[in-house]
Write an enzyme that holds these catalytic residues in place. Structure first.
Site, PDB file in Angstrom:
ATOM      1  N   GLN A  25     -62.465  -5.479  -3.013  1.00 19.25           N
ATOM      2  CA  GLN A  25     -62.688  -5.810  -1.607  1.00 19.25           C
ATOM      3  C   GLN A  25     -63.442  -7.120  -1.429  1.00 19.25           C
ATOM      4  OE1 GLN A  25     -61.455  -4.246   1.052  1.00 19.25           O
ATOM      5  NE2 GLN A  25     -60.418  -2.768  -0.266  1.00 19.25           N
ATOM      6  N   ASP A  79     -66.562  -3.428  -9.176  1.00 19.36           N
ATOM      7  CA  ASP A  79     -65.250  -3.369  -8.541  1.00 19.36           C
ATOM      8  C   ASP A  79     -65.213  -4.455  -7.472  1.00 19.36           C
ATOM      9  OD1 ASP A  79     -63.059  -2.859  -6.963  1.00 19.36           O
ATOM     10  OD2 ASP A  79     -63.507  -0.744  -6.625  1.00 19.36           O
ATOM     11  N   LYS A 115     -54.883  -7.750  -2.525  1.00 21.19           N
ATOM     12  CA  LYS A 115     -55.961  -7.877  -1.542  1.00 21.19           C
ATOM     13  C   LYS A 115     -56.191  -9.334  -1.149  1.00 21.19           C
ATOM     14  CE  LYS A 115     -57.292  -3.468  -2.192  1.00 21.19           C
ATOM     15  NZ  LYS A 115     -57.191  -2.393  -1.197  1.00 21.19           N
ATOM     16  N   HIS A 123     -64.936   3.735  -3.977  1.00 18.43           N
ATOM     17  CA  HIS A 123     -63.544   4.164  -3.859  1.00 18.43           C
ATOM     18  C   HIS A 123     -63.285   5.208  -4.942  1.00 18.43           C
ATOM     19  CE1 HIS A 123     -59.132   3.797  -4.182  1.00 18.43           C
ATOM     20  NE2 HIS A 123     -59.136   3.201  -3.005  1.00 18.43           N
ATOM     21  N   CYS A 131     -59.947   6.750   0.803  1.00 13.90           N
ATOM     22  CA  CYS A 131     -60.199   7.001  -0.623  1.00 13.90           C
ATOM     23  C   CYS A 131     -61.688   6.891  -0.938  1.00 13.90           C
ATOM     24  CB  CYS A 131     -59.393   6.048  -1.509  1.00 13.90           C
ATOM     25  SG  CYS A 131     -57.618   6.318  -1.420  1.00 13.90           S
TER      26      CYS A 131
END
Length: 408
Positions: free
Chosen positions: A205, A202, A228, A125, A366
């Site tokens: 997700q 990260d 999320k 991202h 993104c």
């Protein structure tokens, strides 16, 4: 395939928004990778805070302040337990994953020198690319990219070749927001540590689908956004190993992050307050904890199993549409399908689907380097959550077929 025992019909009753209509049709919400919906149980926690004990935290001796402080710190402990974090002060509340990544990038500005190397994967991202580019510009470090293949998987042989004694930092998403690929982060973490590099993963997700264990992963930094995972927007967390958090300088100056202030010198507060300047999103932090309670009540394993069913069902149905191509066919992936239909711009498909009450995401998500790799302007992305149904998948497939017939 073993069928899940998840009671989706009952779960859907927890989400008020799923009852609404869009353009005169029942809402089919398939943009969960952008943000998940919020159950009534979490909404009630937010309302309760503002109705009953709205006050600033850590600073007041009065009852409301103490109640708010206790609830906020209890949420930090819920995060600690959920992600199996060794110490509560290794949990830093942030405004989200982007804030968390920038906090770390800013901190490493004083730790890197010209010629140092930092690695980032090709499927990141933008929020896990741009801060490191800025860091490289400030420090003279060299940014190198771990390549991906046509299936949407990282080329791990190339990753191991890129690693060297010059490598200081490695960045990778746990799951790709654009493709759904589940990356081999344990292999990345272990190999990076073997050359002395720190690793930031990260997890934005991944958190809705996988219960990541910080101690088992032995990762240095891990980031999550509450919105999320059925929580509110504007709040998230940075996990950082204590040893690294102590090395990094504060990201912002102000109230809460200080031990003592004079005009001659300021000393900083201990962790986690060193990185939590100013009044935080108190209601958001408390609701973050409530969202984790909600997910754990349902069970992450049951959620993952059910979402795998949805993914397989939707993949089979969509591939039956003439001219449809799925981008991201990794062996290990989660419930995200990015696709295009030959000869049709993804925006046009998304616009027609919206008229039918179907919410999907179109564009580059993104993640422009991924789209450049496939030489496409973007994709239509349908991302599924545990409150979605196979009937909604059927509505999506019917809508895509209708869009195809209208546009070709």
């Amino acid at each position: 395939m073993v069928r899940t025992s998840l009671d989706v019909a009952t779960i859907r009753k927890d989400f008020p928004i799923l009852n609404r209509e869009v353009n005169g049709r029942p809402l089919v919400y398939l943009d969960n990778a952008a943000t998940s919906q919020t159950p009534q149980q979490v909404i009630d926690v937010i309302v309760d805070y503002y109705q009953n004990y709205n006050a600033n935290i850590h600073r007041g001796v009065h009852a409301l302040s103490q109640e708010a402080t206790d609830a906020y710190e209890e949420a930090r402990q819920k995060i600690q337990r959920h992600f199996n974090i060794a110490k509560a002060h290794e949990v830093i509340f942030t405004s989200g994953t982007t804030h968390a990544i920038n906090l770390v990038a800013n901190g490493f500005s004083s730790l890197l020198k010209t010629g140092d190397e930092i690695l980032v994967s090709a499927m990141e991202h933008h929020s896990n690319i741009v801060p490191w580019q800025m860091l490289a510009e400030r420090t003279g470090a060299v940014l190198k990219v771990i390549p991906m293949n046509q299936n949407g998987e990282l080329v791990m042989e190339a990753f191991h070749e890129l690693l060297s004694e010059k490598t200081q930092l490695v960045f990778c998403n746990h799951i790709s927001n654009a493709l759904g690929t589940i990356n081999p982060i344990k292999e990345i973490i272990d190999a990076s540590h073997n050359v002395g590099a720190a690793v930031l993963i990260d997890g934005a997700q991944a958190a809705p689908h996988i219960k990541a264990d910080m101690q088992a992963l032995n990762v240095d930094f891990y980031t999550v956004s509450a919105h999320k995972i059925c929580g509110p927007t504007g709040v998230g967390m940075l996990y950082g190993k204590e040893e690294w958090l102590k090395k990094l300088p504060p990201y912002q100056g102000g109230g809460e992050m200080i031990a003592e202030v004079t005009f001659e010198k300021t000393t900083y507060a201990d962790l986690p307050h060193k990185f939590e300047a100013g009044t935080p999103n108190i209601a958001g932090g408390i609701a973050f904890g409530a969202a984790l309670d909600y997910l754990n009540h349902i069970g992450l394993d049951a959620i993952a199993q059910y979402e795998e069913e949805l993914l397989q069902y939707a993949t089979e149905k969509l591939l039956a549409i003439e001219g449809l191509k799925i981008y991201g066919t990794a062996q290990h992936k989660t419930s995200v399908i990015s696709f295009n239909i030959k000869g049709i711009h993804p925006y046009d498909i998304g616009t027609i689907l919206d008229k039918l009450g179907i919410a999907v995401r179109t564009g580059h998500h993104c993640a422009q380097p991924i789209m450049d790799f496939y030489q496409i302007p973007g994709t239509v992305r349908a991302s599924f959550s545990f409150y979605n149904t196979k009937e909604e998948v059927d509505v999506l497939v019917e809508g895509v077929e209708r869009a195809r017939n209208m546009l070709l």
